[in-house]
Scaffold this motif. Structure first.
Motif, mmCIF file in Angstrom:
data_model
loop_
_atom_site.group_PDB
_atom_site.id
_atom_site.type_symbol
_atom_site.label_atom_id
_atom_site.label_comp_id
_atom_site.label_asym_id
_atom_site.label_seq_id
_atom_site.Cartn_x
_atom_site.Cartn_y
_atom_site.Cartn_z
ATOM 1 N N GLU A 51 -17.742 50.835 -0.530
ATOM 2 C CA GLU A 51 -16.855 52.018 -0.651
ATOM 3 C C GLU A 51 -14.934 51.689 -1.180
ATOM 4 O OE1 GLU A 51 -16.069 50.392 3.656
ATOM 5 O OE2 GLU A 51 -17.301 51.746 4.108
ATOM 6 N N ALA A 71 -14.607 56.091 -0.958
ATOM 7 C CA ALA A 71 -15.726 56.447 -0.272
ATOM 8 C C ALA A 71 -15.010 55.862 1.213
ATOM 9 C CB ALA A 71 -17.484 55.387 -0.732
ATOM 10 N N ARG A 89 -20.867 60.095 3.285
ATOM 11 C CA ARG A 89 -21.597 58.807 2.870
ATOM 12 C C ARG A 89 -23.216 59.553 2.661
ATOM 13 N NH1 ARG A 89 -18.440 53.291 5.970
ATOM 14 N NH2 ARG A 89 -16.602 54.809 5.605
#
Length: 311
Positions: free
Chosen positions: A91, A132, A140
């Motif tokens: 992320e 992300a 995702r």
């Protein structure tokens, strides 16, 4: 690769004194979608872990992409891609950086050209330079699958790939899966969503308590379950009463003005039913054929309804 992308015979796996897989046999044809269904705890994820070399089987033989799982694990890993239940993206990195990381780990697979192609294919170009962590669940999932494709696998294991996605994102994922199969990729899909298996799978296996309780096409499995019937709808109670008197073994619903008639769903039996009504000057306002769905299959095979399975 032979016509079989994955074969397993007598596959067994136990954790301490709990048997998770109790001698299952599989044959997944190349270039198809094979779906493994089962309630929570049935052994679906364990099956995927064994077939992808993440867990060692206690017994049985397995070949994946033509390679023996026990003796050629490295070759198996080179031929497959795995997308787990939860998106394995970093992320802190952007979508583009996540893909580039996978390319750096697989330098023989095309570099920046592959990154650009995958971003385009999965409709992630506009968000490519965003972290992300800002992506929706559907984005995702798409990024996770795109990362799996960097190695150009011919067999992809999707372990509950649409869990938690909204209906629109789920259907987008379905389209991507169909495109992959169109390119010759084999998909091994585990899912708790019966509609998903019905929509996508060429063949389905139902796993319960570590054993396969049924295998076949979605239509094959539905045909094993009794309950196909014709539903006739009338405009008056008098017509419904007369039709119910005329047709043996029928079940009436006075409130809905419908009559349920057991049937095999074929055109011959349907024509005979309508001809009989016509002979007695009875006219049904509506006529529909109802067949068992995968919910009915689950209930019959596992004793659990789809609502329980989906939790």
């Amino acid at each position: 690769m032979t016509d079989s992308a994955i074969t397993a015979s007598g596959l067994r796996k136990a954790y301490q004194d709990k048997t998770v897989l109790d001698g299952i046999d599989l044959d997944v044809r190349a270039g198809t979608i094979f779906s493994l269904l089962g309630p929570n705890g049935a052994g679906k994820t364990t099956t995927v872990n064994v077939l992808t070399t993440l867990a060692k089987a206690d017994g049985g033989t397995v070949r994946v992409a033509g390679h023996d799982l026990a003796t050629e694990a490295k070759a198996v890993r080179a031929a497959i891609g795995v997308t787990g239940q939860f998106a394995a993206v970093d992320e802190l990195l952007t979508g583009q950086e996540n893909l580039q990381l996978m390319v750096d780990l697989n330098p023989a697979n095309g570099g920046k050209r592959v990154v650009a192609e995958l971003l385009e294919r999965f409709d992630l170009v506009e968000s490519a330079r965003k972290p992300a962590s800002t992506y929706s669940g559907g984005m995702r999932r798409k990024l996770d699958l795109a990362m799996t494709l960097v190695g150009n696998p011919r067999i992809i294991f999707l372990d509950e790939p649409t869990t938690g996605l909204d209906p629109r994102s789920r259907r987008t994922m379905w389209s991507i899966i169909r495109e992959l199969v169109g390119d010759g990729v084999t998909i091994f899909l585990t899912t708790q969503y019966l509609e998903e298996a019905d929509q996508l799978a060429d063949r389905i296996a139902v796993l319960d308590h570590g054993r396969l309780v049924a295998q076949g096409t979605p239509d094959d499995l539905k045909r094993q379950i009794p309950g196909t019937h014709v539903r006739l709808r009338f405009t008056t109670v008098a017509e419904l009463h007369e039709a119910a008197r005329l047709i043996a073994d029928s079940t009436r619903d006075d409130e809905a003005l419908t009559l349920r008639v057991p049937s095999d769903g074929g055109t011959k039996s349907l024509r005979a039913l309508l001809d009989r009504l016509d002979e007695h000057s009875l006219n049904a306002e509506g006529c529909t054929v109802h067949t068992p769905d995968l919910d009915d299959v689950f209930l019959a095979l596992t004793g659990r309804t789809a609502e329980v399975v989906a939790k």
